[in-house]
Design a protein around this motif. Sequence first.
Motif, PDB file in Angstrom:
ATOM      1  N   GLY A 132       0.781  -1.233   0.000  1.00 29.81           N
ATOM      2  CA  GLY A 132       0.000   0.000   0.000  1.00 29.81           C
ATOM      3  C   GLY A 132       0.814   1.286   0.000  1.00 29.81           C
ATOM      4  N   TYR A 133       2.136   1.187  -0.109  1.00 31.18           N
ATOM      5  CA  TYR A 133       2.949   2.401  -0.189  1.00 31.18           C
ATOM      6  C   TYR A 133       2.784   3.008  -1.577  1.00 31.18           C
ATOM      7  CZ  TYR A 133       5.086   1.113   4.233  1.00 31.18           C
ATOM      8  OH  TYR A 133       5.292   0.795   5.546  1.00 31.18           O
ATOM      9  N   TYR A 134       2.522   4.307  -1.623  1.00 30.92           N
ATOM     10  CA  TYR A 134       2.254   5.040  -2.855  1.00 30.92           C
ATOM     11  C   TYR A 134       3.578   5.517  -3.440  1.00 30.92           C
ATOM     12  CZ  TYR A 134      -0.193   8.411  -5.875  1.00 30.92           C
ATOM     13  OH  TYR A 134      -0.685   9.111  -6.946  1.00 30.92           O
ATOM     14  N   ILE A 135       3.844   5.154  -4.685  1.00 34.21           N
ATOM     15  CA  ILE A 135       5.134   5.461  -5.308  1.00 34.21           C
ATOM     16  C   ILE A 135       4.897   6.271  -6.583  1.00 34.21           C
ATOM     17  CG2 ILE A 135       7.217   4.490  -6.357  1.00 34.21           C
ATOM     18  CD1 ILE A 135       6.680   1.988  -4.609  1.00 34.21           C
ATOM     19  N   ARG A 136       5.577   7.408  -6.660  1.00 34.15           N
ATOM     20  CA  ARG A 136       5.560   8.215  -7.893  1.00 34.15           C
ATOM     21  C   ARG A 136       6.934   8.099  -8.525  1.00 34.15           C
ATOM     22  NH1 ARG A 136       6.258  14.355  -8.244  1.00 34.15           N
ATOM     23  NH2 ARG A 136       5.712  14.258  -6.047  1.00 34.15           N
ATOM     24  N   ILE A 137       6.968   7.685  -9.766  1.00 31.70           N
ATOM     25  CA  ILE A 137       8.225   7.610 -10.503  1.00 31.70           C
ATOM     26  C   ILE A 137       8.192   8.744 -11.509  1.00 31.70           C
ATOM     27  CG2 ILE A 137       9.717   6.186 -11.949  1.00 31.70           C
ATOM     28  CD1 ILE A 137       8.471   3.748 -10.531  1.00 31.70           C
ATOM     29  N   THR A 138       9.185   9.631 -11.423  1.00 33.67           N
ATOM     30  CA  THR A 138       9.157  10.873 -12.171  1.00 33.67           C
ATOM     31  C   THR A 138      10.450  11.113 -12.929  1.00 33.67           C
ATOM     32  OG1 THR A 138       8.700  13.256 -11.982  1.00 33.67           O
ATOM     33  CG2 THR A 138       9.979  12.268 -10.215  1.00 33.67           C
ATOM     34  N   SER A 139      10.328  11.889 -13.991  1.00 34.02           N
ATOM     35  CA  SER A 139      11.517  12.305 -14.727  1.00 34.02           C
ATOM     36  C   SER A 139      12.302  13.293 -13.859  1.00 34.02           C
ATOM     37  CB  SER A 139      11.131  12.950 -16.061  1.00 34.02           C
ATOM     38  OG  SER A 139      10.237  14.043 -15.856  1.00 34.02           O
ATOM     39  N   MET A 140      13.569  13.450 -14.193  1.00 34.33           N
ATOM     40  CA  MET A 140      14.415  14.376 -13.433  1.00 34.33           C
ATOM     41  C   MET A 140      14.267  15.786 -14.000  1.00 34.33           C
ATOM     42  SD  MET A 140      17.938  12.351 -12.882  1.00 34.33           S
ATOM     43  CE  MET A 140      18.054  11.036 -11.694  1.00 34.33           C
ATOM     44  N   ALA A 141      14.238  16.739 -13.103  1.00 34.34           N
ATOM     45  CA  ALA A 141      14.202  18.135 -13.528  1.00 34.34           C
ATOM     46  C   ALA A 141      15.562  18.504 -14.096  1.00 34.34           C
ATOM     47  CB  ALA A 141      13.868  19.038 -12.352  1.00 34.34           C
TER      48      ALA A 141
END
Length: 145
Positions: A132-141
């Motif tokens: 149930g851990y919420y994970i956001r995978i995002t591009s690098m700024a």
Amino acid sequence: MNKKQELIILKRRDVQVNLRLELFVESIEKSVGFYRDILEFNAPKEIIHTYVPVKKGSVTLGLGEMKNLPESHPLKVSNSSQQTGLGVEIVLEVEDINDIYNKVVEKGYSIQTKLTKRSWGLEDFRLIDPDGYYIRITSMATIES
């Protein structure tokens, strides 16, 4: 402020700090499998049932079984109405967001929010791990001069 004091302050700013999150999980094997097989973290070959660190780049997640926490621990989930990881979003910045997204999709893992370009200029997708851990995978700024 003299030059020596300025140098001390600058040195303090350059101190390396690493982050390790400890996630308390229902099943170490299931969690290690998710982070190793789906998100391609490095995990030890031998799984110890009390604590397993998984790593990717500068990120370390320490996985420990919830049942091993004392009843008085503030993070102990003691009944089914309590949600693990509530109030926390784990954000992983990656160089090639499309590659990671495609790999997760190819492996058939459920995506909470598909790959999306955000109003702030980055792309991300979101998923929920087996506990149930919420994970956001995002591009690098990118830093523009």
